[in-house]
Motif scaffolding. Sequence first.
Motif, short mmCIF file in Angstrom:
data_model
loop_
_atom_site.label_atom_id
_atom_site.label_comp_id
_atom_site.label_asym_id
_atom_site.label_seq_id
_atom_site.Cartn_x
_atom_site.Cartn_y
_atom_site.Cartn_z
N UNK A 1 17.13 -3.38 12.30
CA UNK A 1 17.00 -3.89 13.67
C UNK A 1 18.36 -4.01 14.34
N UNK A 2 19.33 -4.64 13.66
CA UNK A 2 20.63 -4.93 14.29
C UNK A 2 21.73 -3.97 13.88
N UNK A 3 21.53 -3.20 12.81
CA UNK A 3 22.58 -2.31 12.34
C UNK A 3 23.64 -3.01 11.50
N UNK A 4 23.53 -4.34 11.32
CA UNK A 4 24.49 -5.06 10.49
C UNK A 4 24.21 -4.80 9.01
N UNK A 5 25.21 -5.03 8.17
CA UNK A 5 25.00 -4.91 6.73
C UNK A 5 23.94 -5.92 6.28
N UNK A 6 23.17 -5.55 5.22
CA UNK A 6 22.16 -6.48 4.71
C UNK A 6 22.61 -7.04 3.36
N UNK A 7 21.69 -7.76 2.70
CA UNK A 7 22.05 -8.44 1.44
C UNK A 7 22.54 -7.47 0.36
N UNK B 1 29.17 -6.03 -3.06
CA UNK B 1 30.22 -5.01 -2.98
C UNK B 1 31.34 -5.45 -2.04
N UNK B 2 30.97 -5.87 -0.83
CA UNK B 2 31.99 -6.29 0.14
C UNK B 2 32.74 -7.54 -0.35
N UNK C 1 33.46 -8.37 -3.45
CA UNK C 1 34.44 -7.96 -4.45
C UNK C 1 35.65 -7.30 -3.78
N UNK C 2 35.39 -6.40 -2.82
CA UNK C 2 36.48 -5.70 -2.14
C UNK C 2 37.40 -6.67 -1.40
N UNK C 3 36.82 -7.59 -0.64
CA UNK C 3 37.62 -8.48 0.21
C UNK C 3 38.30 -9.57 -0.60
N UNK C 4 37.62 -10.10 -1.63
CA UNK C 4 38.22 -11.18 -2.41
C UNK C 4 39.43 -10.69 -3.20
N UNK D 1 36.62 -17.40 -8.78
CA UNK D 1 35.26 -16.94 -8.48
C UNK D 1 35.22 -15.42 -8.30
N UNK D 2 34.30 -14.80 -9.01
CA UNK D 2 34.11 -13.34 -8.90
C UNK D 2 32.73 -12.97 -8.40
N UNK D 3 31.86 -13.96 -8.21
CA UNK D 3 30.50 -13.71 -7.73
C UNK D 3 30.31 -14.38 -6.37
N UNK D 4 29.58 -13.72 -5.45
CA UNK D 4 29.35 -14.33 -4.14
C UNK D 4 28.33 -15.46 -4.18
N UNK D 5 27.54 -15.57 -5.25
CA UNK D 5 26.43 -16.53 -5.25
C UNK D 5 26.88 -17.97 -5.04
#
Length: 469
Positions: free
Chosen positions: A308-314, A319-320, A322-325, A430-434
């Motif tokens: 609907x919005x074109x934004x990234x989903x869950x 992945x993102x 890990x990359x950004x952290x 922290x290595x997990x987004x949860x």
Amino acid sequence: MTARLNHFKLVGPVAVIVGLLLLGLAAVLFFGAARLDEEAKVRQETLVKRNVAIWISDMEVVLTSWTIWDEAIDKLNNNFDLSWAERNLGQSIIGTSNVRSLAVIDSNDKIIYAKTADAFANHSFLKQEPSALVAAAQPLIDSVRAREHQPKKSGIPDRISSSKIEVVGNDALLLTASLFQADIGTVVPNTDRAPILVSAIPIAGSLQAFFGERFMLDDAAVEPSEQVKSGRASVDIAAAPHGQVQVLSWQANTPAHDLLRQSLPFAAATLCIFIASCVLAISTSRQALRMLVDAEKHMRHAATHDFLTGLANRTLVSTRFTQLSEQGPLTVVCIDLDGFKAINDRFGHADGDDLLKQVAERLRAGCAADDVCFRLGGDEFAVMMPKVSEEEAEARCRQLAAVISKPYEVNGTIMAVGASYGMSRVLAEETSPDPVFRRADEALYIAKRLNRGGANPFRGEVDLAASSS
């Protein structure tokens, strides 16, 4: 005669060698094309299977607004209230989601409430008694019950649900069983087993048309697995009432084989035409490969982005994250719209979807180039802000909340929603987004509960929460 014989002796070996080369090349092309087409088919099957799973997961996430709720435990399990169930389940779920029939069963798996949308009163399956819906979903109910007493995390629990697609005649349904759970723990169930919501979402049109158009499949069909013809791609997708597995099959892309059929006639004519056909084959293969890669990129994008919005989903969160952290400090922000449900109820899903698109555009425009925006589902969004201080992140969140809260014009109507947010900084270990998202969710919940419609920050065990409308 002698001249002809000599000429044959000179040309014959060359002709035989060229013929053998052509035959060898044809064999190599044929078997190579078959292998490439098989690999392409396997990739396409994997992508379709993943997309179907994501679609079902999204439907389950929508129901958590009603099933993870303290008040639902109180009104359905501890002190049953029929009028509450009609208002908050029957009217609300059927009125604001794609669910068109539902039933609630108690701790003894007895039906205590059921409702079907009036427009589906004559549906081939939904016109039956609610007990038929519960019976069809019994394997799903058993799966939910088996996981009901597993250890749960602290805070808001994860959903416990199970779904399947069932084919009934020419109709198809997505059946889901979802366990009712307390969200913040103000109410404790007075029985060992909690109620379960059984819901049915009719799939518009035929199942093959629904998924065929959604995933751009050629000659899609739903049929028993043993009837799938050789060479067609397929994935298990549904079950008939008698338990027979139904698969979604389609004509797999065969770019290499299509190319082979085009190039072989030229190769068989003459050596010159064979050379020309090789050039054409290289050019065509590049084009076919490019088309295949483009189609694969499109399907991969569809699997990782909100349609609907074109934004990234869950799917892209881990992945993102890990990359950004790994690049340095990272702040995770969870955003929830205030008042969106009322707009959806009043103006309908079409206007609600248009409003969500405008919210996503403002969110994208208000974020920095390095930020990553997500739509987590419904009216829930998230932003990952790398390389910013806590103070800068808070200031930017306030700006985003103010921008999102400005009025919108949707189909000639002025609408307004508020925006509440919760923030959490990523800890060094922290290595997990949860856990990060869990803290941000808790901060968001506290902000909505203590400061709905305000603009004051909240600090506590969670990192930071604030709301603005």
